[in-house]
Enzyme design. Structure first.
Site, PDB file in Angstrom:
ATOM      1  N   HIS A   1       5.969 -12.120   5.661  1.00 43.39           N
ATOM      2  CA  HIS A   1       5.993 -11.612   4.446  1.00 43.39           C
ATOM      3  C   HIS A   1       7.321 -11.416   3.913  1.00 43.39           C
ATOM      4  O   HIS A   1       8.386 -11.224   4.750  1.00 43.39           O
ATOM      5  CB  HIS A   1       5.138 -10.484   4.489  1.00 43.39           C
ATOM      6  CG  HIS A   1       5.629  -9.427   5.443  1.00 43.39           C
ATOM      7  ND1 HIS A   1       5.262  -9.331   6.677  1.00 43.39           N
ATOM      8  CD2 HIS A   1       6.337  -8.209   5.079  1.00 43.39           C
ATOM      9  CE1 HIS A   1       5.689  -8.317   7.378  1.00 43.39           C
ATOM     10  NE2 HIS A   1       6.325  -7.519   6.428  1.00 43.39           N
TER      11      HIS A   1
ATOM     12  N   ILE B   1       0.820  -1.117  -0.124  1.00 40.77           N
ATOM     13  CA  ILE B   1       0.100   0.000  -0.005  1.00 40.77           C
ATOM     14  C   ILE B   1       0.672   1.419   0.007  1.00 40.77           C
ATOM     15  O   ILE B   1       0.266   2.295  -0.470  1.00 40.77           O
ATOM     16  CB  ILE B   1      -1.018  -0.208   1.209  1.00 40.77           C
ATOM     17  CG1 ILE B   1      -2.443   0.811   0.980  1.00 40.77           C
ATOM     18  CG2 ILE B   1      -0.152   0.474   2.402  1.00 40.77           C
ATOM     19  CD1 ILE B   1      -3.260   0.526   1.972  1.00 40.77           C
TER      20      ILE B   1
ATOM     21  N   VAL C   1       4.219  -5.708  10.585  1.00 42.46           N
ATOM     22  CA  VAL C   1       2.904  -6.517  10.574  1.00 42.46           C
ATOM     23  C   VAL C   1       3.534  -8.215  10.882  1.00 42.46           C
ATOM     24  O   VAL C   1       4.351  -8.709  10.147  1.00 42.46           O
ATOM     25  CB  VAL C   1       2.465  -6.634   9.142  1.00 42.46           C
ATOM     26  CG1 VAL C   1       1.245  -7.547   8.998  1.00 42.46           C
ATOM     27  CG2 VAL C   1       2.024  -5.342   8.331  1.00 42.46           C
TER      28      VAL C   1
HETATM   29  P1  AMP Z   1       7.084  -4.833   7.349  1.00 45.07           P
HETATM   30  O1  AMP Z   1       7.861  -3.280   8.053  1.00 45.07           O
HETATM   31  O2  AMP Z   1       8.355  -5.630   6.710  1.00 45.07           O
HETATM   32  O3  AMP Z   1       6.342  -5.338   8.578  1.00 45.07           O
HETATM   33  O4  AMP Z   1       6.352  -4.261   6.345  1.00 45.07           O
HETATM   34  C1  AMP Z   1       4.924  -4.003   6.283  1.00 45.07           C
HETATM   35  C2  AMP Z   1       4.513  -3.480   4.844  1.00 45.07           C
HETATM   36  O5  AMP Z   1       3.041  -3.758   5.025  1.00 45.07           O
HETATM   37  C3  AMP Z   1       4.905  -2.092   4.589  1.00 45.07           C
HETATM   38  O6  AMP Z   1       5.523  -2.011   3.600  1.00 45.07           O
HETATM   39  C4  AMP Z   1       3.304  -1.608   4.586  1.00 45.07           C
HETATM   40  O7  AMP Z   1       3.279  -0.535   3.705  1.00 45.07           O
HETATM   41  C5  AMP Z   1       2.320  -2.787   4.257  1.00 45.07           C
HETATM   42  N1  AMP Z   1       1.073  -2.653   4.434  1.00 45.07           N
HETATM   43  C6  AMP Z   1       0.631  -2.382   5.488  1.00 45.07           C
HETATM   44  N2  AMP Z   1      -0.702  -2.417   5.364  1.00 45.07           N
HETATM   45  C7  AMP Z   1      -1.093  -2.765   4.138  1.00 45.07           C
HETATM   46  C8  AMP Z   1      -2.125  -2.993   3.306  1.00 45.07           C
HETATM   47  N3  AMP Z   1      -3.464  -2.811   3.997  1.00 45.07           N
HETATM   48  N4  AMP Z   1      -2.245  -3.452   2.056  1.00 45.07           N
HETATM   49  C9  AMP Z   1      -1.051  -3.477   1.547  1.00 45.07           C
HETATM   50  N5  AMP Z   1       0.372  -3.308   2.081  1.00 45.07           N
HETATM   51  C10 AMP Z   1       0.255  -2.980   3.586  1.00 45.07           C
END
Ligand code: AMP
Length: 127
Positions: free
Chosen positions: A109, A36, A105
């Site tokens: 991932h 996002i 998150v």
């Molecule tokens: P991390 O810091 O590796 O946990 O990255 C989490 C990623 O999730 C970040 O790059 C956010 O921009 C992405 N993110 C958070 N919410 C969403 C969402 N609803 N849809 C797509 N990406 C998201």
């Protein structure tokens, strides 16, 4: 220590269909969707459908079928996204896991980043 999975995290909500996502590909065990807050022309997140907190958890407890599906889906995706090393310029994979990596998150991932020169592997942080 057992892994504790919080099923209220945003990717769990995406997997349940509670919030929308821009899906790139979905397989039996894996979902890929656009980040996002893209940090590069190509910025796709690849997640297992199973409830795994981080890469450690996935590597330790996912089934062989889940791991194979995840790995093959990710590898095929780089060509489909046009960033394969052979002709697409290449890409970087990032799997932030835990506090030091600032994992936001808590659902395993891998980021696929590409489409521009990505610079050094790490920014110099103030120590
Ligand atoms: P991390 O810091 O590796 O946990 O990255 C989490 C990623 O999730 C970040 O790059 C956010 O921009 C992405 N993110 C958070 N919410 C969403 C969402 N609803 N849809 C797509 N990406 C998201």
């Amino acid at each position: 220590m057992p892994y504790e999975y919080d099923d209220q995290n945003v990717f769990a909500k995406i997997l349940r269909g509670d919030i929308p996502n821009k899906t790139v590909v979905e397989t039996e065990h894996t979902l890929a969707f656009h980040d996002i807050n893209a940090q590069a022309p190509v910025h796709v997140l690849v997640i297992p459908k199973g409830a795994y907190v981080n890469y450690d958890h996935f590597g330790a407890e996912a089934t062989a079928a889940e791991i194979t599906d995840f790995t093959r889906t990710l590898a095929k995706l780089t060509a489909d996204l046009g960033v394969a090393p052979d002709g697409g310029g290449g890409y970087r994979l990032i799997a932030n896991s835990g506090e030091a990596a600032i994992q936001e998150v808590p659902h395993m991932h891998v980021h696929i980043l590409g489409g521009r020169p990505l610079g050094a592997i790490l920014a110099r942080a103030a120590s």
